[in-house]
Every structure is written in structure tokens, then in C-alpha cells.
Design an enzyme around this catalytic site. Structure first.
Site, mmCIF file in Angstrom:
data_model
loop_
_atom_site.group_PDB
_atom_site.id
_atom_site.type_symbol
_atom_site.label_atom_id
_atom_site.label_comp_id
_atom_site.label_asym_id
_atom_site.label_seq_id
_atom_site.Cartn_x
_atom_site.Cartn_y
_atom_site.Cartn_z
ATOM 1 N N ASP A 237 -16.190 -14.865 4.054
ATOM 2 C CA ASP A 237 -15.572 -13.531 3.943
ATOM 3 C C ASP A 237 -15.213 -12.999 5.333
ATOM 4 O O ASP A 237 -15.481 -11.841 5.651
ATOM 5 C CB ASP A 237 -16.505 -12.560 3.216
ATOM 6 C CG ASP A 237 -15.777 -11.292 2.740
ATOM 7 O OD1 ASP A 237 -14.541 -11.359 2.568
ATOM 8 O OD2 ASP A 237 -16.441 -10.250 2.563
ATOM 9 N N ILE B 127 -26.509 5.485 9.803
ATOM 10 C CA ILE B 127 -25.256 5.077 10.457
ATOM 11 C C ILE B 127 -24.335 4.312 9.512
ATOM 12 O O ILE B 127 -23.230 3.933 9.888
ATOM 13 C CB ILE B 127 -25.540 4.240 11.724
ATOM 14 C CG1 ILE B 127 -26.413 3.025 11.402
ATOM 15 C CG2 ILE B 127 -26.187 5.089 12.803
ATOM 16 C CD1 ILE B 127 -26.681 2.120 12.602
ATOM 17 N N GLY B 128 -24.781 4.101 8.273
ATOM 18 C CA GLY B 128 -23.947 3.417 7.293
ATOM 19 C C GLY B 128 -24.598 3.473 5.925
ATOM 20 O O GLY B 128 -25.824 3.562 5.805
ATOM 21 N N LYS C 149 -28.732 1.292 2.701
ATOM 22 C CA LYS C 149 -28.484 2.335 3.689
ATOM 23 C C LYS C 149 -28.881 1.750 5.035
ATOM 24 O O LYS C 149 -29.885 1.038 5.143
ATOM 25 C CB LYS C 149 -29.329 3.569 3.369
ATOM 26 C CG LYS C 149 -29.144 4.727 4.325
ATOM 27 C CD LYS C 149 -30.026 5.906 3.930
ATOM 28 C CE LYS C 149 -29.533 6.539 2.643
ATOM 29 N NZ LYS C 149 -30.278 7.788 2.333
ATOM 30 N N VAL C 150 -28.089 1.997 6.066
ATOM 31 C CA VAL C 150 -28.396 1.476 7.395
ATOM 32 C C VAL C 150 -28.749 2.633 8.306
ATOM 33 O O VAL C 150 -27.983 3.607 8.414
ATOM 34 C CB VAL C 150 -27.215 0.682 7.989
ATOM 35 C CG1 VAL C 150 -27.581 0.128 9.365
ATOM 36 C CG2 VAL C 150 -26.799 -0.446 7.053
ATOM 37 N N LYS D 225 -31.360 -2.131 7.939
ATOM 38 C CA LYS D 225 -30.751 -2.046 6.612
ATOM 39 C C LYS D 225 -31.888 -1.875 5.605
ATOM 40 O O LYS D 225 -32.809 -2.684 5.546
ATOM 41 C CB LYS D 225 -29.947 -3.306 6.298
ATOM 42 C CG LYS D 225 -29.213 -3.269 4.968
ATOM 43 C CD LYS D 225 -28.495 -4.585 4.655
ATOM 44 C CE LYS D 225 -27.278 -4.777 5.492
ATOM 45 N NZ LYS D 225 -26.468 -5.952 5.019
ATOM 46 N N THR E 219 -23.417 0.491 -1.569
ATOM 47 C CA THR E 219 -23.912 0.550 -2.944
ATOM 48 C C THR E 219 -25.390 0.184 -3.033
ATOM 49 O O THR E 219 -26.153 0.817 -3.765
ATOM 50 C CB THR E 219 -23.102 -0.414 -3.834
ATOM 51 O OG1 THR E 219 -21.709 -0.111 -3.688
ATOM 52 C CG2 THR E 219 -23.502 -0.261 -5.291
ATOM 53 N N PHE E 220 -25.782 -0.836 -2.279
ATOM 54 C CA PHE E 220 -27.145 -1.345 -2.402
ATOM 55 C C PHE E 220 -28.012 -1.077 -1.179
ATOM 56 O O PHE E 220 -29.201 -1.375 -1.195
ATOM 57 C CB PHE E 220 -27.121 -2.861 -2.658
ATOM 58 C CG PHE E 220 -26.489 -3.233 -3.964
ATOM 59 C CD1 PHE E 220 -27.197 -3.124 -5.146
ATOM 60 C CD2 PHE E 220 -25.169 -3.658 -4.021
ATOM 61 C CE1 PHE E 220 -26.623 -3.447 -6.356
ATOM 62 C CE2 PHE E 220 -24.582 -3.988 -5.224
ATOM 63 C CZ PHE E 220 -25.307 -3.880 -6.405
#
Length: 363
Positions: free
Chosen positions: A136, A19-20, A26-27, A42, A23-24
Site C-alpha cells: 500500500d 496527534i491522529g 488513536k495516536v 498508537k 477507526t480502530f
């Protein structure tokens, strides 16, 4: 069945679709096989994390999020490690990013924007009370659940109170330029709480205006505008909203609105509902320590499971209410199923009554 899908299982979680991807990490969507609850996991590659010297930042993010238990902050349930991967188990929300809502629908009416801003302030106030500063905050890091409630996510740049230096300030310049407070940019140290509130003010402006208060293709020009709070509110914004935003987007952090002052503002207080939740702090960081110390005895089990292939006769035996009489040739005393593979897939797709408790098929 012509093909079966291999199930990937990590500990008690069955992994599903991606689902996402970044760079570091994958979800993936996943489901707790014990409770049936959906989660997001994640997945990070240990070798890549170490190669880019990201281990400490990720450990901080995980430890930070485990300490935060608030209805307007994404929950981190647990973290697991294997020989090659780190698995971070998170709350799964389905409403997308607040950013997407702005992109697709434009600016919001004040009542809707106020509701999201109230939830954001509730979350930020709670984080600050726990010594956690996000650093952020922006619409891309604000998710929505199925009920439309705001959820703050992505604590990758967060700081905790232990990182404050002897002068009582933080010194790392970070964040997204359009949302960063002027004192963060001047590189002389800043208070994490007041810097977060500036970002909240920018977010509120975006919700009400549909565009950024500070924007310029030239980065130096952008920084100049931020440093003196050079922005103009659109004419459709109410006077009380303009006044409120102007007091938050004060370039002087010493006179900028604080959270107690925000909570007392007349514009903010309309229909305000403080968060109600269990505030008990019983968080254990044992799993975090085990993963980042790479303790082999705590490595999670990873396995792939091949679903059992079924033919049409297996289906018949498992579903007593399914009448297949018209598919059988009984004149010669023989029984056969015509085109069993096509039949099997068709009935799965058309939602036939195959609701036997043990029936589960993947194709």
C-alpha cells in the site's frame, strides 16, 4: 492553582496530546520518562479489535515493523498490552506526510523528487530483502522527519514471505486503487516485490507531475487504464525521467524494472547515496507474543497522576533568584501575595526564571 491537569502514564511513557485518530486507533504524542525521548503511541481498544476480527492483521503489522530497522522506515520500538488496550510505541517524526508537501507546494523539481525516490527505493529494497512486501505504498504513507528524510509507514496491508502460496505468489487483492499494479487487480496472483515497484513508479510520477498518472471517477475505467498503463507524461518532465518511469510502469511484471536495474539507471544514479546503518538482526518478538496472547502477567501498568498543587509561597521557596519584594506588605509585619493565582499563571506564560531542577507545573 485553580486547576491541575491529570497526567496519564502507561508503563514508562507519559502520554500527551492526540496527534491522529482513525477507526480502530488513536495516536498520542508521548515521552519516555526514563530518557526524555519523544515517541508516538498508537492506542487500540482490544474489544473493538476483537469485534471486527482485526487481531491477526494488527499482530502481523506489529511483528512486521519490529523486524524492520532502516533509516527510511518508521521504527516500532515495542508493544504493550493492558486489560483493555494495546499500545504500539513508534518513532515520532515531525515533518508530516509527503502527500501534504505535494498538495501545498505542487510538483517537485527533479532533483528533489529524485532524492525522495532514492530513499523510497532504499527502504523498499531493505523490506523486500527481509521478506516484507508493503502493498500500500502511496504518498500518504510516506512521512518526513525534521531533516526532511523520507520514512515509510503503515504496514497494515503488508505481507510476509510465509504468506506466499504454493505457486510462489500472493493472492490478496489490496491497496489503494490509483497505486495498485495491474497484476494485483486481475486476481490471478502476483509477486509482492514487483507490485510494490509499480506503486513506487506511480509515486515518482506524482512527485514530478503533481497529479496521478491513472485517474478516473469510474472505477472500471480506472482499472482499464492501469491494465494497459495508459498515461501521458507532462511536457516539463525530462526525457530521461519519462523513459525511467515508463520502464517502471510496465503492465507486464515480467519485464518491469527490478530494483537492481533501478539502481543502475542513469536518471536514478545522480547524487545517489546508499543508506548506511547497523544491519544487525537481534529483534525479539517476545513482547508481541505476550500482548496478542493476552498474558496478564505482562500487562503494563496504567495510572493517572495528579500533579502536586503549589501556591505562591511554594514557588518562592523553590526559586531563590525570583524577587517578589514589590508584592509584599512589610509595614505591618505581615507578608501576603496579591492575587497569587493570576501571578502564578502569568509567570509561567511569560517564561520567568523558574528553572529550579525539581520545578514542574501543569495548568
Amino acid at each position: 492553582m485553580s486547576a491541575t491537569k491529570v497526567k496519564r502514564v502507561v508503563g514508562k511513557y507519559e502520554l500527551g496530546r492526540t496527534i491522529g485518530e482513525g477507526t480502530f486507533a488513536k495516536v498520542k504524542f508521548a515521552r519516555n520518562s526514563q530518557t526524555g525521548d519523544p515517541v508516538a503511541i498508537k492506542i487500540l481498544d482490544k474489544e473493538k479489535v476483537l469485534r471486527h476480527k482485526m487481531a491477526e492483521q494488527i499482530r502481523r503489522e506489529v511483528a512486521t515493523m519490529k523486524r524492520i530497522k532502516h533509516p527510511n522506515v518508521i521504527r516500532l520500538f515495542e508493544v504493550m498490552g493492558s486489560k483493555t488496550k494495546i499500545y504500539i510505541v513508534l518513532e515520532y517524526v515531525t515533518g508530516g506526510e509527503l502527500f501534504d508537501k505535494i498538495v501545498h507546494h505542487g510538483r517537485m523539481m527533479e532533483d528533489e523528487a529524485r532524492k525522495y525516490f532514492q530513499q523510497l527505493i532504499n527502504a523498499v529494497d531493505y523490506c523486500h530483502s527481509r521478506g516484507v512486501y508493503h502493498r500500500d505504498l502511496k504518498p500518504e504513507n510516506l512521512l518526513l522527519d525534521a531533516s526532511g528524510n523520507l520514512k515509510v509507514s503503515d504496514f497494515g496491508l503488508s505481507a510476509i514471505s510465509q504468506q506466499i502460496e504454493d505457486d510462489g505468489l500472493l493472492h490478496t487483492t489490496c491497496g489503494t486503487p490509483n497505486y495498485v499494479a495491474p497484476e494485483v487487480l486481475n486476481d490471478r496472483g502476483y509477486d509482492g516485490a514487483t507490485a510494490d515497484l509499480w506503486s513506487c513508479g506511480v509515486i515518482l510520477f506524482v512527485l514530478l507531475a503533481g497529479y496521478l498518472p491513472f485517474d478516473d471517477s469510474n472505477l472500471m475505467n480506472l482499472y482499464k487504464k492501469i491494465s494497459v498503463a495508459e498515461f501521458t507524461c507532462p511536457p516539463w518532465m525530462s526525457f530521461s525521467a519519462k523513459k525511467f518511469i515508463t520502464r517502471i510502469l510496465d503492465p507486464n511484471p515480467m519485464t518491469r524494472l527490478t530494483i537492481p536495474e533501478i539502481l543502475e539507471d542513469e536518471w536514478f544514479k545522480v547524487d545517489y547515496k546508499p543508506s548506511v546503518f547497523d544491519d544487525k538482526d537481534d529483534t525479539s518478538l517476545d513482547d508481541v507474543d505476550a500482548v496478542f496472547q493476552d498474558s496478564e502477567e505482562h500487562h503494563v501498568t496504567e495510572r493517572r497522576e495528579q500533579p502536586t498543587a503549589m501556591n505562591a509561597f511554594d514557588l518562592i521557596a523553590m526559586s531563590k533568584g525570583l524577587n517578589l519584594g514589590n508584592l509584599f506588605d512589610t509595614e505591618q509585619g505581615q507578608a501576603y501575595v496579591a492575587n497569587a493565582q493570576t501571578f502564578h499563571v502569568y509567570h509561567l506564560k511569560s517564561g520567568s526564571n523558574l528553572n529550579h531542577p525539581s520545578f514542574k507545573v501543569e495548568y
